[in-house]
Motif scaffolding. Structure first.
Motif, PDB file in Angstrom:
ATOM      1  N   ARG A   1      10.390 -56.670  56.613  1.00 41.82           N
ATOM      2  CA  ARG A   1      11.355 -55.819  57.362  1.00 41.82           C
ATOM      3  C   ARG A   1      11.234 -55.639  58.955  1.00 41.82           C
ATOM      4  N   ILE A   2      10.115 -55.815  59.553  1.00 42.57           N
ATOM      5  CA  ILE A   2       9.796 -55.261  60.701  1.00 42.57           C
ATOM      6  C   ILE A   2      10.068 -56.237  61.744  1.00 42.57           C
ATOM      7  N   THR A   3      11.168 -57.061  61.547  1.00 43.55           N
ATOM      8  CA  THR A   3      11.502 -58.176  62.399  1.00 43.55           C
ATOM      9  C   THR A   3      12.631 -57.859  63.285  1.00 43.55           C
ATOM     10  N   SER A   4      12.954 -56.492  63.470  1.00 41.27           N
ATOM     11  CA  SER A   4      13.809 -55.917  64.274  1.00 41.27           C
ATOM     12  C   SER A   4      13.292 -54.575  64.785  1.00 41.27           C
ATOM     13  N   LEU A   5      13.723 -54.157  65.742  1.00 42.20           N
ATOM     14  CA  LEU A   5      13.206 -52.763  66.138  1.00 42.20           C
ATOM     15  C   LEU A   5      13.529 -51.508  65.248  1.00 42.20           C
ATOM     16  N   SER A   6      14.887 -51.791  64.811  1.00 39.07           N
ATOM     17  CA  SER A   6      15.509 -50.842  63.880  1.00 39.07           C
ATOM     18  C   SER A   6      14.856 -50.738  62.318  1.00 39.07           C
ATOM     19  N   GLY A   7      14.355 -51.976  62.058  1.00 34.33           N
ATOM     20  CA  GLY A   7      13.328 -52.214  60.774  1.00 34.33           C
ATOM     21  C   GLY A   7      12.027 -51.616  61.010  1.00 34.33           C
ATOM     22  N   LEU A   8      11.549 -51.825  62.353  1.00 34.85           N
ATOM     23  CA  LEU A   8       9.911 -51.091  62.599  1.00 34.85           C
ATOM     24  C   LEU A   8      10.398 -49.737  62.450  1.00 34.85           C
TER      25      LEU A   8
ATOM     26  N   HIS B   1       3.848 -65.632  66.913  1.00 38.67           N
ATOM     27  CA  HIS B   1       4.584 -64.266  67.356  1.00 38.67           C
ATOM     28  C   HIS B   1       4.624 -63.314  66.093  1.00 38.67           C
ATOM     29  N   TYR B   2       4.951 -63.821  64.917  1.00 43.74           N
ATOM     30  CA  TYR B   2       4.981 -63.119  63.867  1.00 43.74           C
ATOM     31  C   TYR B   2       3.716 -62.477  63.428  1.00 43.74           C
ATOM     32  N   VAL B   3       2.803 -63.164  63.372  1.00 46.25           N
ATOM     33  CA  VAL B   3       1.396 -62.539  62.956  1.00 46.25           C
ATOM     34  C   VAL B   3       0.893 -61.490  64.239  1.00 46.25           C
TER      35      VAL B   3
ATOM     36  N   GLU C   1      14.885 -57.840  75.831  1.00 49.42           N
ATOM     37  CA  GLU C   1      15.691 -58.541  74.728  1.00 49.42           C
ATOM     38  C   GLU C   1      15.435 -57.810  73.328  1.00 49.42           C
ATOM     39  N   ALA C   2      14.057 -57.771  73.001  1.00 47.86           N
ATOM     40  CA  ALA C   2      13.705 -57.336  71.802  1.00 47.86           C
ATOM     41  C   ALA C   2      14.114 -55.864  71.577  1.00 47.86           C
ATOM     42  N   ALA C   3      13.856 -55.197  72.683  1.00 48.33           N
ATOM     43  CA  ALA C   3      14.061 -53.628  72.791  1.00 48.33           C
ATOM     44  C   ALA C   3      15.557 -53.168  72.532  1.00 48.33           C
ATOM     45  N   LYS C   4      16.383 -54.130  73.006  1.00 46.94           N
ATOM     46  CA  LYS C   4      17.722 -53.958  72.940  1.00 46.94           C
ATOM     47  C   LYS C   4      18.292 -53.865  71.244  1.00 46.94           C
ATOM     48  N   GLY C   5      17.675 -54.317  70.309  1.00 41.81           N
ATOM     49  CA  GLY C   5      17.974 -54.423  68.943  1.00 41.81           C
ATOM     50  C   GLY C   5      18.132 -55.708  68.617  1.00 41.81           C
ATOM     51  N   VAL C   6      17.864 -56.612  69.102  1.00 42.44           N
ATOM     52  CA  VAL C   6      18.225 -57.933  68.771  1.00 42.44           C
ATOM     53  C   VAL C   6      17.103 -58.375  67.722  1.00 42.44           C
ATOM     54  N   VAL C   7      17.545 -58.961  66.477  1.00 41.22           N
ATOM     55  CA  VAL C   7      16.847 -59.549  65.562  1.00 41.22           C
ATOM     56  C   VAL C   7      15.826 -60.242  66.129  1.00 41.22           C
ATOM     57  N   PHE C   8      14.442 -60.142  65.799  1.00 42.61           N
ATOM     58  CA  PHE C   8      13.310 -60.788  66.533  1.00 42.61           C
ATOM     59  C   PHE C   8      13.382 -62.441  66.428  1.00 42.61           C
TER      60      PHE C   8
END
Length: 78
Positions: free
Chosen positions: A60-67, A37-39, A20-27
């Motif tokens: 900003r790294i709370t999504s795949l695009s942000g990462l 999980h954030y840490v 689900e995370a790999a699909k671009g969902v905001v984590f």
């Protein structure tokens, strides 16, 4: 190569929800998302890519695009 690292990291941090995370969902929308999980995510990104993130980058790294945007700032191709 970087995409493989990202996929492995997603799996190790988010487990069953990594697809689900790999699909671009905001984590933060994932059911498993919490402060632990954030840490784990932040530490994992820094260790995996051997970078030091700034506070704004961490936010900003709370999504795949942000990462991917942050990795580009560190000159890591994805």
């Amino acid at each position: 190569m970087s995409q493989n690292k990202i996929d492995e990291l997603l799996g190790s941090v988010f487990g069953e929800e990594s697809q689900e995370a790999a699909k671009g969902v905001v984590f933060t929308d994932l059911k498993c998302w919490d402060s632990l999980h954030y840490v784990q995510w932040v530490v994992g990104v820094q260790a995996t890519f051997r970078i030091e993130l700034t506070q704004p980058q961490i936010l900003r790294i709370t999504s795949l695009s942000g990462l991917k945007d942050v990795l580009k700032e560190h000159r890591i191709q994805v």
